[in-house]
Design a protein around this motif. Structure first.
Motif, PDB file in Angstrom:
ATOM      1  N   TRP A  50       0.821  -1.219   0.000  1.00 24.30           N
ATOM      2  CA  TRP A  50       0.000   0.000   0.000  1.00 24.30           C
ATOM      3  C   TRP A  50       0.853   1.267   0.000  1.00 24.30           C
ATOM      4  CZ3 TRP A  50      -0.041   3.653   3.877  1.00 24.30           C
ATOM      5  CH2 TRP A  50       0.516   3.284   5.112  1.00 24.30           C
ATOM      6  N   PHE A  74      -2.293  -1.547  -5.905  1.00 23.76           N
ATOM      7  CA  PHE A  74      -3.619  -1.628  -5.296  1.00 23.76           C
ATOM      8  C   PHE A  74      -3.626  -0.842  -3.993  1.00 23.76           C
ATOM      9  CE2 PHE A  74      -3.552  -5.153  -8.120  1.00 23.76           C
ATOM     10  CZ  PHE A  74      -4.844  -5.583  -8.341  1.00 23.76           C
ATOM     11  N   SER A  77      -7.231  -1.633   1.811  1.00 22.43           N
ATOM     12  CA  SER A  77      -8.671  -1.727   2.065  1.00 22.43           C
ATOM     13  C   SER A  77      -8.907  -2.752   3.165  1.00 22.43           C
ATOM     14  CB  SER A  77      -9.405  -2.155   0.782  1.00 22.43           C
ATOM     15  OG  SER A  77      -9.097  -3.503   0.460  1.00 22.43           O
ATOM     16  N   LYS A  79     -10.199  -5.606   2.769  1.00 22.45           N
ATOM     17  CA  LYS A  79      -9.814  -6.920   2.224  1.00 22.45           C
ATOM     18  C   LYS A  79      -8.326  -7.014   1.920  1.00 22.45           C
ATOM     19  CE  LYS A  79     -14.179  -8.367   0.446  1.00 22.45           C
ATOM     20  NZ  LYS A  79     -14.795  -9.370  -0.363  1.00 22.45           N
ATOM     21  N   LEU A  80      -7.700  -5.872   1.647  1.00 23.33           N
ATOM     22  CA  LEU A  80      -6.266  -5.827   1.347  1.00 23.33           C
ATOM     23  C   LEU A  80      -5.600  -4.912   2.372  1.00 23.33           C
ATOM     24  CD1 LEU A  80      -6.290  -5.412  -2.550  1.00 23.33           C
ATOM     25  CD2 LEU A  80      -5.873  -7.496  -1.251  1.00 23.33           C
ATOM     26  N   TRP A 104      -1.928 -14.278  -4.256  1.00 18.66           N
ATOM     27  CA  TRP A 104      -3.320 -13.848  -4.427  1.00 18.66           C
ATOM     28  C   TRP A 104      -4.269 -15.016  -4.187  1.00 18.66           C
ATOM     29  CZ3 TRP A 104      -5.311  -9.083  -4.742  1.00 18.66           C
ATOM     30  CH2 TRP A 104      -6.652  -8.962  -5.098  1.00 18.66           C
ATOM     31  N   GLN A 131     -10.661   1.260 -10.425  1.00 21.26           N
ATOM     32  CA  GLN A 131     -11.372   0.160  -9.778  1.00 21.26           C
ATOM     33  C   GLN A 131     -11.276  -1.059 -10.683  1.00 21.26           C
ATOM     34  OE1 GLN A 131     -15.391   1.204  -8.772  1.00 21.26           O
ATOM     35  NE2 GLN A 131     -14.782   3.191  -7.976  1.00 21.26           N
ATOM     36  N   ARG A 133     -11.462  -5.647 -11.035  1.00 23.96           N
ATOM     37  CA  ARG A 133     -11.776  -6.988 -10.540  1.00 23.96           C
ATOM     38  C   ARG A 133     -10.656  -7.892 -11.026  1.00 23.96           C
ATOM     39  NH1 ARG A 133     -17.466  -8.755 -11.886  1.00 23.96           N
ATOM     40  NH2 ARG A 133     -16.941 -10.412 -10.459  1.00 23.96           N
ATOM     41  N   SER A 145     -15.157  -9.337  -5.698  1.00 22.33           N
ATOM     42  CA  SER A 145     -14.790  -8.055  -5.089  1.00 22.33           C
ATOM     43  C   SER A 145     -14.234  -7.077  -6.114  1.00 22.33           C
ATOM     44  CB  SER A 145     -13.733  -8.279  -4.009  1.00 22.33           C
ATOM     45  OG  SER A 145     -14.247  -9.092  -2.974  1.00 22.33           O
ATOM     46  N   THR A 146     -14.493  -5.812  -5.846  1.00 22.66           N
ATOM     47  CA  THR A 146     -13.895  -4.728  -6.622  1.00 22.66           C
ATOM     48  C   THR A 146     -12.828  -4.089  -5.745  1.00 22.66           C
ATOM     49  OG1 THR A 146     -15.939  -4.327  -7.835  1.00 22.66           O
ATOM     50  CG2 THR A 146     -14.356  -2.525  -7.758  1.00 22.66           C
ATOM     51  N   TYR A 147     -11.672  -3.821  -6.341  1.00 23.66           N
ATOM     52  CA  TYR A 147     -10.543  -3.269  -5.598  1.00 23.66           C
ATOM     53  C   TYR A 147     -10.153  -1.907  -6.163  1.00 23.66           C
ATOM     54  CZ  TYR A 147     -10.147  -8.037  -3.957  1.00 23.66           C
ATOM     55  OH  TYR A 147     -10.416  -9.265  -3.402  1.00 23.66           O
TER      56      TYR A 147
END
Length: 181
Positions: A50, A74, A77, A79-80, A104, A131, A133, A145-147
């Motif tokens: 990040w 990315f 978040s 999720k991440l 992943w 954004q 997928r 999920s959308t990242y």
């Protein structure tokens, strides 16, 4: 046989100082996404994924257009928690590309493995790769999920490894992953 404490310490040091055997291919790597992306792209940034986008400012060109060998950064978040970085291996069309990355999908219940030429689909409203997928092995298609993505970090020209992409990647499969949802 009696071994003194100093001799035992010397033997232990020798074990840890010995070089690790080189992998036959970068695709054999097992571990976190950051060391893989660094080795595969030539972008020499360290720290959690990040942090890469901000660290790249002033050191590497950044942008919102994919290029082969560029690092996809990315955002952090729920999720991440540590973000994620991956390397662009093929550009399929305007909103679909393939990436190669580590850590992943799960394989036999474990993470860390490299996946080559997996689909990344731009689902941003403005078609700006903000954004996405990502293909996920567990569902053999794009995950649900959308990242959020900061953008692309462009490494030194010619620094990315030629093993990023297979000789005959599945372009059709990538398009089906993206558009046949």
């Amino acid at each position: 046989m009696f071994v003194t404490a100093s001799r035992r310490f010397g033997l232990i040091l020798a074990l840890f100082a010995a070089p690790l055997p080189a992998a036959a291919s970068i695709l054999d790597y097992v571990g976190q996404c950051v060391p893989f992306a660094r080795a595969a792209s030539g972008v020499q940034i360290y720290g959690d994924a990040w942090t890469w986008w901000d660290q790249a400012e002033g050191r590497y060109p950044r942008g919102h257009a994919p290029r082969i060998g560029a690092v996809v950064a990315f955002a952090r978040s729920d999720k991440l928690r540590l973000g994620h970085v991956a390397v662009v291996s093929r550009i399929v069309e305007k909103r679909v590309l393939m990436l190669t990355h580590a850590n992943w999908s799960r394989e036999d219940g474990r993470r860390g493995f490299v996946e080559q030429d997996v689909t990344l689909f731009d689902v941003s409203p403005d078609n700006d790769w903000s954004q996405v997928r990502v293909w996920y092995k567990g569902v053999t298609g794009l995950g649900g999920s959308t990242y959020a993505v900061h953008g692309f970090i462009y490494g030194p020209k010619g620094a990315s490894t030629p093993q990023l992409s297979a000789r005959q990647p599945d372009y059709v499969g990538s398009l089906i992953d993206a558009y046949a949802q």
